[in-house]
Design a protein around this motif. Structure first.
Motif, PDB file in Angstrom:
ATOM      1  N   PHE A 162      11.827   9.534   0.206  1.00  0.00           N
ATOM      2  CA  PHE A 162      10.747   9.231   0.525  1.00  0.00           C
ATOM      3  C   PHE A 162      10.523   8.460   1.999  1.00  0.00           C
ATOM      4  N   ASP A 163       9.571   9.863   2.828  1.00  0.00           N
ATOM      5  CA  ASP A 163       8.977   8.587   4.317  1.00  0.00           C
ATOM      6  C   ASP A 163       8.255   7.884   3.458  1.00  0.00           C
ATOM      7  N   MET A 164       8.139   6.890   4.153  1.00  0.00           N
ATOM      8  CA  MET A 164       6.945   5.923   3.386  1.00  0.00           C
ATOM      9  C   MET A 164       6.204   6.119   4.231  1.00  0.00           C
ATOM     10  N   GLY A 165       6.542   6.469   5.586  1.00  0.00           N
ATOM     11  CA  GLY A 165       4.975   6.499   6.377  1.00  0.00           C
ATOM     12  C   GLY A 165       4.529   6.855   6.411  1.00  0.00           C
TER      13      GLY A 165
ATOM     14  N   HIS B 168       8.197 -10.785  -8.365  1.00  0.00           N
ATOM     15  CA  HIS B 168       7.248 -11.066  -8.222  1.00  0.00           C
ATOM     16  C   HIS B 168       6.604 -11.957  -7.579  1.00  0.00           C
ATOM     17  N   PHE B 169       6.599 -13.186  -8.643  1.00  0.00           N
ATOM     18  CA  PHE B 169       5.714 -14.630  -8.756  1.00  0.00           C
ATOM     19  C   PHE B 169       7.110 -15.463  -7.720  1.00  0.00           C
ATOM     20  N   CYS B 170       8.197 -15.314  -8.016  1.00  0.00           N
ATOM     21  CA  CYS B 170       9.109 -16.141  -6.950  1.00  0.00           C
ATOM     22  C   CYS B 170       9.333 -15.201  -5.569  1.00  0.00           C
ATOM     23  N   CYS B 171       9.517 -14.161  -5.832  1.00  0.00           N
ATOM     24  CA  CYS B 171      10.452 -13.378  -4.551  1.00  0.00           C
ATOM     25  C   CYS B 171       9.873 -12.163  -4.367  1.00  0.00           C
ATOM     26  N   GLU B 172       7.795 -12.326  -3.553  1.00  0.00           N
ATOM     27  CA  GLU B 172       7.319 -11.445  -3.719  1.00  0.00           C
ATOM     28  C   GLU B 172       7.687 -10.642  -2.493  1.00  0.00           C
ATOM     29  N   THR B 173       8.359 -11.304  -1.376  1.00  0.00           N
ATOM     30  CA  THR B 173       7.933  -9.781  -0.083  1.00  0.00           C
ATOM     31  C   THR B 173      10.051  -9.768  -0.154  1.00  0.00           C
ATOM     32  N   CYS B 174      10.617 -10.103  -1.298  1.00  0.00           N
ATOM     33  CA  CYS B 174      12.017  -9.539  -1.124  1.00  0.00           C
ATOM     34  C   CYS B 174      11.437  -8.363  -2.509  1.00  0.00           C
ATOM     35  N   ALA B 175      10.537  -8.805  -2.997  1.00  0.00           N
ATOM     36  CA  ALA B 175      10.392  -8.073  -4.248  1.00  0.00           C
ATOM     37  C   ALA B 175      10.246  -6.317  -3.512  1.00  0.00           C
ATOM     38  N   LEU B 176       8.766  -6.320  -2.733  1.00  0.00           N
ATOM     39  CA  LEU B 176       8.151  -5.522  -2.171  1.00  0.00           C
ATOM     40  C   LEU B 176       9.019  -4.665  -1.526  1.00  0.00           C
TER      41      LEU B 176
ATOM     42  N   GLY C  17       0.752  -1.895   0.289  1.00  0.00           N
ATOM     43  CA  GLY C  17      -0.078  -0.272  -0.287  1.00  0.00           C
ATOM     44  C   GLY C  17       0.611   1.553  -0.264  1.00  0.00           C
ATOM     45  N   GLN C  18       1.869   1.359   1.420  1.00  0.00           N
ATOM     46  CA  GLN C  18       2.763   2.216   0.888  1.00  0.00           C
ATOM     47  C   GLN C  18       3.290   3.106  -0.361  1.00  0.00           C
ATOM     48  N   ILE C  19       4.161   1.649  -1.222  1.00  0.00           N
ATOM     49  CA  ILE C  19       4.836   1.697  -2.109  1.00  0.00           C
ATOM     50  C   ILE C  19       3.858   1.900  -3.342  1.00  0.00           C
ATOM     51  N   ALA C  20       2.416   1.824  -3.504  1.00  0.00           N
ATOM     52  CA  ALA C  20       1.684   1.819  -4.553  1.00  0.00           C
ATOM     53  C   ALA C  20       1.063   3.367  -4.613  1.00  0.00           C
ATOM     54  N   GLU C  21       0.884   3.686  -2.983  1.00  0.00           N
ATOM     55  CA  GLU C  21       0.447   5.184  -3.036  1.00  0.00           C
ATOM     56  C   GLU C  21       1.673   6.855  -3.690  1.00  0.00           C
ATOM     57  N   ILE C  22       2.906   6.449  -3.113  1.00  0.00           N
ATOM     58  CA  ILE C  22       4.211   6.832  -3.574  1.00  0.00           C
ATOM     59  C   ILE C  22       4.505   6.596  -5.468  1.00  0.00           C
ATOM     60  N   VAL C  23       3.986   5.229  -5.801  1.00  0.00           N
ATOM     61  CA  VAL C  23       4.896   5.607  -7.522  1.00  0.00           C
ATOM     62  C   VAL C  23       3.367   6.163  -8.132  1.00  0.00           C
ATOM     63  N   SER C  24       1.754   5.786  -7.540  1.00  0.00           N
ATOM     64  CA  SER C  24       1.278   6.194  -8.725  1.00  0.00           C
ATOM     65  C   SER C  24       0.312   7.817  -7.990  1.00  0.00           C
ATOM     66  N   LYS C  25       1.886   8.455  -7.382  1.00  0.00           N
ATOM     67  CA  LYS C  25       1.182   9.538  -6.501  1.00  0.00           C
ATOM     68  C   LYS C  25       0.247  10.110  -6.888  1.00  0.00           C
ATOM     69  N   GLY C  26      -0.847   9.804  -5.190  1.00  0.00           N
ATOM     70  CA  GLY C  26      -1.311   9.496  -4.662  1.00  0.00           C
ATOM     71  C   GLY C  26      -3.019   9.528  -5.209  1.00  0.00           C
ATOM     72  N   SER C  27      -3.211   8.661  -6.794  1.00  0.00           N
ATOM     73  CA  SER C  27      -3.802   8.591  -6.885  1.00  0.00           C
ATOM     74  C   SER C  27      -3.983   7.253  -6.461  1.00  0.00           C
TER      75      SER C  27
END
Length: 181
Positions: free
Chosen positions: A152-155, A132-140, A75-85
């Motif tokens: 970016f302050d992810m929090g 993402h299929f093989c290493c989902e948590t590592c990728a995130l 969720g934190q990644i998606a918010e930053i990458v999508s620039k808040g959308s």
């Protein structure tokens, strides 16, 4: 020196030498401007991730959270990458629902691709969907660390990061002890 201009008898210019350019132009070294070039970010060359895929120990707190509740990190990644959308809670909830069905890696690989295109990062160690299929948590974790290393302050989310940036507040650099390569 400039090219020879041939004059007619009445004093008007005739033809200019074939190139029309000065014969000697002093060469100046090319120095890229990091503010204008998207390929130089904070002294880094484009294409390279700030950390490797399996460097989860660089941020053990995020690694722990991502391992037990990846929807928060996503969720934190998606918010930053999508620039808040795509707000953090909304994206994290969608991710959690897709996690139950087993299709969360397809959803998250879309954001990895978007992150890579925004920062001109290489597709490594393999294509985004396989990572993402093989290493989902590592990728995130890697994507989280990448955004964090870019200031970016992810929090605090997109809006607060944007506000900080506009006010000129920067995140203090993390200084590690010892020599590293």
């Amino acid at each position: 020196m400039y090219p020879t201009i041939h004059h007619h008898a009445d004093g008007h210019p005739g033809s200019i030498a074939t190139t029309g350019l000065p014969e000697h132009i002093p060469k100046q070294p090319y120095v890229p401007n990091p503010l204008l070039s998207p390929h130089v970010v904070a002294g880094r060359v484009s294409g390279r991730w700030s950390t490797g895929l399996c460097h989860c120990c660089d941020d053990p707190a995020n690694c722990f959270i991502t391992w037990f509740c990846p929807c928060i990190t996503f969720g934190q990644i998606a918010e930053i990458v999508s620039k808040g959308s795509s707000p953090c809670a909304e994206s994290g909830t969608k991710y959690a629902l897709l996690l139950v069905t087993g299709f969360a890696c397809l959803y998250s690989c879309f954001y990895r691709s978007k992150l890579r295109s925004q920062y001109d990062l290489e597709e490594s160690p393999c294509v985004d969907c396989l990572v993402h299929f093989c290493c989902e948590t590592c990728a995130l974790c890697q994507e989280y660390r990448e955004l964090h290393s870019r200031g970016f302050d992810m929090g605090i989310g997109w809006e607060a990061n944007l506000d900080r940036q506009q006010r000129g507040v920067t995140v203090a650099p993390i200084i590690t002890s010892g020599m590293r390569r």
